[in-house]
Design a protein around this motif. Structure first.
Motif, PDB file in Angstrom:
ATOM      1  N   GLU A 169       7.210  -8.701   0.962  1.00  0.00           N
ATOM      2  CA  GLU A 169       6.720  -9.922   1.610  1.00  0.00           C
ATOM      3  C   GLU A 169       5.931  -9.603   2.872  1.00  0.00           C
ATOM      4  OE1 GLU A 169       8.693 -13.827   3.662  1.00  0.00           O
ATOM      5  OE2 GLU A 169       9.320 -13.351   1.612  1.00  0.00           O
ATOM      6  N   THR A 170       6.396  -8.642   3.657  1.00  0.00           N
ATOM      7  CA  THR A 170       5.678  -8.315   4.889  1.00  0.00           C
ATOM      8  C   THR A 170       4.382  -7.566   4.593  1.00  0.00           C
ATOM      9  OG1 THR A 170       7.053  -6.330   5.141  1.00  0.00           O
ATOM     10  CG2 THR A 170       7.748  -8.313   6.292  1.00  0.00           C
ATOM     11  N   THR A 171       4.390  -6.713   3.591  1.00  0.00           N
ATOM     12  CA  THR A 171       3.179  -5.989   3.218  1.00  0.00           C
ATOM     13  C   THR A 171       2.089  -6.938   2.741  1.00  0.00           C
ATOM     14  OG1 THR A 171       4.399  -3.971   2.661  1.00  0.00           O
ATOM     15  CG2 THR A 171       2.222  -4.243   1.653  1.00  0.00           C
ATOM     16  N   ALA A 172       2.472  -7.971   2.011  1.00  0.00           N
ATOM     17  CA  ALA A 172       1.492  -8.929   1.492  1.00  0.00           C
ATOM     18  C   ALA A 172       0.739  -9.631   2.608  1.00  0.00           C
ATOM     19  CB  ALA A 172       2.193  -9.953   0.604  1.00  0.00           C
ATOM     20  N   ASP A 173       1.357  -9.737   3.793  1.00  0.00           N
ATOM     21  CA  ASP A 173       0.723 -10.442   4.909  1.00  0.00           C
ATOM     22  C   ASP A 173       0.047  -9.503   5.905  1.00  0.00           C
ATOM     23  OD1 ASP A 173       1.627 -12.772   3.820  1.00  0.00           O
ATOM     24  OD2 ASP A 173       3.369 -12.958   5.132  1.00  0.00           O
ATOM     25  N   GLU A 174       0.052  -8.211   5.618  1.00  0.00           N
ATOM     26  CA  GLU A 174      -0.548  -7.252   6.541  1.00  0.00           C
ATOM     27  C   GLU A 174      -2.068  -7.306   6.441  1.00  0.00           C
ATOM     28  OE1 GLU A 174       0.212  -2.636   7.894  1.00  0.00           O
ATOM     29  OE2 GLU A 174       0.431  -3.169   5.789  1.00  0.00           O
ATOM     30  N   PRO A 175      -2.792  -7.395   7.568  1.00  0.00           N
ATOM     31  CA  PRO A 175      -4.258  -7.423   7.513  1.00  0.00           C
ATOM     32  C   PRO A 175      -4.804  -6.138   6.901  1.00  0.00           C
ATOM     33  CG  PRO A 175      -3.455  -8.020   9.705  1.00  0.00           C
ATOM     34  CD  PRO A 175      -2.286  -7.488   8.943  1.00  0.00           C
ATOM     35  N   SER A 176      -5.735  -6.267   5.937  1.00  0.00           N
ATOM     36  CA  SER A 176      -6.291  -5.088   5.292  1.00  0.00           C
ATOM     37  C   SER A 176      -7.516  -5.462   4.478  1.00  0.00           C
ATOM     38  CB  SER A 176      -5.246  -4.445   4.367  1.00  0.00           C
ATOM     39  OG  SER A 176      -5.800  -3.352   3.659  1.00  0.00           O
ATOM     40  N   ASP A 177      -8.461  -4.509   4.369  1.00  0.00           N
ATOM     41  CA  ASP A 177      -9.590  -4.679   3.458  1.00  0.00           C
ATOM     42  C   ASP A 177      -9.156  -4.499   2.010  1.00  0.00           C
ATOM     43  OD1 ASP A 177     -11.597  -5.162   5.353  1.00  0.00           O
ATOM     44  OD2 ASP A 177     -11.788  -3.035   5.786  1.00  0.00           O
ATOM     45  N   THR A 178      -8.065  -3.774   1.815  1.00  0.00           N
ATOM     46  CA  THR A 178      -7.549  -3.528   0.472  1.00  0.00           C
ATOM     47  C   THR A 178      -6.089  -3.976   0.428  1.00  0.00           C
ATOM     48  OG1 THR A 178      -7.004  -1.245   1.113  1.00  0.00           O
ATOM     49  CG2 THR A 178      -9.116  -1.612  -0.001  1.00  0.00           C
ATOM     50  N   PRO A 179      -5.855  -5.287   0.415  1.00  0.00           N
ATOM     51  CA  PRO A 179      -4.475  -5.781   0.452  1.00  0.00           C
ATOM     52  C   PRO A 179      -3.662  -5.300  -0.743  1.00  0.00           C
ATOM     53  CG  PRO A 179      -6.005  -7.530  -0.161  1.00  0.00           C
ATOM     54  CD  PRO A 179      -6.836  -6.367   0.264  1.00  0.00           C
ATOM     55  N   ALA A 180      -2.396  -5.040  -0.487  1.00  0.00           N
ATOM     56  CA  ALA A 180      -1.504  -4.546  -1.532  1.00  0.00           C
ATOM     57  C   ALA A 180      -0.460  -5.594  -1.870  1.00  0.00           C
ATOM     58  CB  ALA A 180      -0.828  -3.253  -1.088  1.00  0.00           C
ATOM     59  N   GLN A 181      -0.023  -5.574  -3.118  1.00  0.00           N
ATOM     60  CA  GLN A 181       1.068  -6.428  -3.571  1.00  0.00           C
ATOM     61  C   GLN A 181       2.140  -5.529  -4.171  1.00  0.00           C
ATOM     62  OE1 GLN A 181      -0.661  -9.287  -6.290  1.00  0.00           O
ATOM     63  NE2 GLN A 181      -1.248 -10.666  -4.642  1.00  0.00           N
ATOM     64  N   LEU A 182       3.263  -5.411  -3.484  1.00  0.00           N
ATOM     65  CA  LEU A 182       4.356  -4.588  -3.993  1.00  0.00           C
ATOM     66  C   LEU A 182       5.157  -5.400  -5.001  1.00  0.00           C
ATOM     67  CD1 LEU A 182       5.620  -2.893  -0.691  1.00  0.00           C
ATOM     68  CD2 LEU A 182       3.872  -2.122  -2.289  1.00  0.00           C
ATOM     69  N   SER A 183       4.901  -5.143  -6.262  1.00  0.00           N
ATOM     70  CA  SER A 183       5.571  -5.904  -7.312  1.00  0.00           C
ATOM     71  C   SER A 183       6.369  -5.017  -8.268  1.00  0.00           C
ATOM     72  CB  SER A 183       4.547  -6.714  -8.118  1.00  0.00           C
ATOM     73  OG  SER A 183       3.556  -5.870  -8.668  1.00  0.00           O
ATOM     74  N   ASP A 184       6.208  -3.721  -8.155  1.00  0.00           N
ATOM     75  CA  ASP A 184       6.856  -2.776  -9.066  1.00  0.00           C
ATOM     76  C   ASP A 184       7.996  -2.084  -8.317  1.00  0.00           C
ATOM     77  OD1 ASP A 184       7.569  -0.575 -10.656  1.00  0.00           O
ATOM     78  OD2 ASP A 184       5.542  -0.364 -11.469  1.00  0.00           O
ATOM     79  N   TYR A 185       9.211  -2.518  -8.600  1.00  0.00           N
ATOM     80  CA  TYR A 185      10.372  -1.988  -7.881  1.00  0.00           C
ATOM     81  C   TYR A 185      10.557  -0.493  -8.130  1.00  0.00           C
ATOM     82  CZ  TYR A 185      15.300  -1.478  -6.463  1.00  0.00           C
ATOM     83  OH  TYR A 185      16.475  -1.068  -5.874  1.00  0.00           O
ATOM     84  N   GLU A 186      10.384  -0.050  -9.367  1.00  0.00           N
ATOM     85  CA  GLU A 186      10.562   1.366  -9.674  1.00  0.00           C
ATOM     86  C   GLU A 186       9.530   2.218  -8.952  1.00  0.00           C
ATOM     87  OE1 GLU A 186      13.022   2.926 -11.226  1.00  0.00           O
ATOM     88  OE2 GLU A 186      14.007   0.971 -11.372  1.00  0.00           O
ATOM     89  N   ASP A 187       8.288   1.720  -8.877  1.00  0.00           N
ATOM     90  CA  ASP A 187       7.248   2.458  -8.161  1.00  0.00           C
ATOM     91  C   ASP A 187       7.585   2.525  -6.673  1.00  0.00           C
ATOM     92  OD1 ASP A 187       4.674   3.776  -7.984  1.00  0.00           O
ATOM     93  OD2 ASP A 187       3.904   1.934  -7.077  1.00  0.00           O
ATOM     94  N   TRP A 188       8.100   1.437  -6.115  1.00  0.00           N
ATOM     95  CA  TRP A 188       8.517   1.428  -4.712  1.00  0.00           C
ATOM     96  C   TRP A 188       9.630   2.445  -4.475  1.00  0.00           C
ATOM     97  CZ3 TRP A 188      13.148   0.150  -2.229  1.00  0.00           C
ATOM     98  CH2 TRP A 188      13.070  -0.081  -0.860  1.00  0.00           C
TER      99      TRP A 188
END
Length: 306
Positions: free
Chosen positions: A179-198
């Protein structure tokens, strides 16, 4: 002197770290982390680590790949660094060209790169068709000699834990990070949706210090955190600090970061670093409150491919 560019090998890890520490001393870089980064990379990232070698000596490095967790497809990245005392030999240009060819084959339509905000580095990027975008700062805090704000009394219902307390089930920290990563300012915004990858890339990363990563828990729910990365020696870096939307404005990120910094100093770390998007006013204000000072600036650059 002949310069060649090739793929990174595990035996290059010490040389890679020497280059990165010379070119970018504001980051926590260890041989174990470099090897882990490549071995654990998601297949969709199309990750490559490149090295530039001159007469058997590593003089440049590049991290290359696709931003696979972005909602916008076709975004590539290439972060290139050359030893400051080995510039002017063509290593950087060869690394960039090799990286761009790889990314074009993998379907990238744009390449993003971080460029140190110095005349020579910006001229290098602009000569190769990269246009400046958003800036970000590196900040430094003297943990050994500087003061820290005193620990504050916790508000009712709030407790401080460490990431190590979630070892049996880290999913609540994944949800907080996402949730916090999704709101981080960035030119290449990330969405952490893969728990295993995390789990594979963040939770199990060798640089993540779970004992020094502090989590503010409100009525049993993780609400804010400050992730700690360390080199096991003297350097500490805040990898990410953030608060879930429902709990913002209550000073919980400050509580978590202050707790982590106090733990780090008690553990013997002497230098704390962090990074901030230049437009992230709230986080910059928090870091100034701690006593951090800007020590360098990078500017994101982008080049369209095709």
């Amino acid at each position: 002197m002949t310069v060649i560019v090739r793929d990174f090998l595990p035996a290059d890890a010490e040389g890679w770290v020497r280059v990165r520490r010379a070119a970018l001393p504001y980051m926590v870089t260890t041989p174990e982390s470099v090897v882990f980064e490549l071995a654990s990379a998601h297949p969709d990232k199309r990750s490559r680590l490149l090295v530039a070698e001159a007469d058997g000596e590593l003089i440049g490095t590049a991290q290359v790949g696709i931003v696979h967790d972005s909602p916008e497809p076709g975004q590539g990245f290439c972060n290139t660094y050359t030893r400051p005392d080995r510039t002017g030999r063509g290593a950087g240009a060869l690394l960039v060209r090799t990286a761009e060819e790889h990314l074009a084959r993998e379907g990238a339509r744009a390449v993003y790169t971080w460029v140190l905000d110095t005349p020579s580095n910006r001229a290098f990027a602009e000569k190769r068709g990269y246009a400046p975008s958003r800036p970000a700062h590196f900040l430094h805090l003297d943990l050994a000699g500087g003061p820290l704000p005193p620990r504050q009394e916790l508000p009712p219902g709030v407790e401080l834990r460490t990431a190590a307390d979630f070892a049996d089930d880290p999913r609540p920290l994944f949800e907080l990070d996402a949730e916090t990563t999704a709101d981080e300012p960035s030119d290449t915004p990330a969405q952490l949706s893969d728990y295993e990858d995390w789990l594979n890339n963040i939770w199990r990363a060798p640089a993540l210090d779970r004992e020094l990563t502090s989590v503010a828990v409100v009525d049993g729910e993780p609400a804010a955190f400050s992730a700690a990365q360390t080199d096991g020696l003297t350097r500490y870096m805040s990898g990410m600090t953030g608060t879930r939307r429902a709990y913002r404005g209550r000073g919980l990120a400050k509580l978590a970061k202050n707790d982590s910094l106090h733990r780090a100093r008690a553990a013997g770390y002497t230098d704390a670093y962090t990074g901030n998007d230049a437009d992230n006013g709230p986080m910059l204000a928090i870091n100034r409150w701690f006593g951090y000072e800007i020590c360098a600036t990078e500017v994101r650059h982008v080049r369209k491919l095709g």
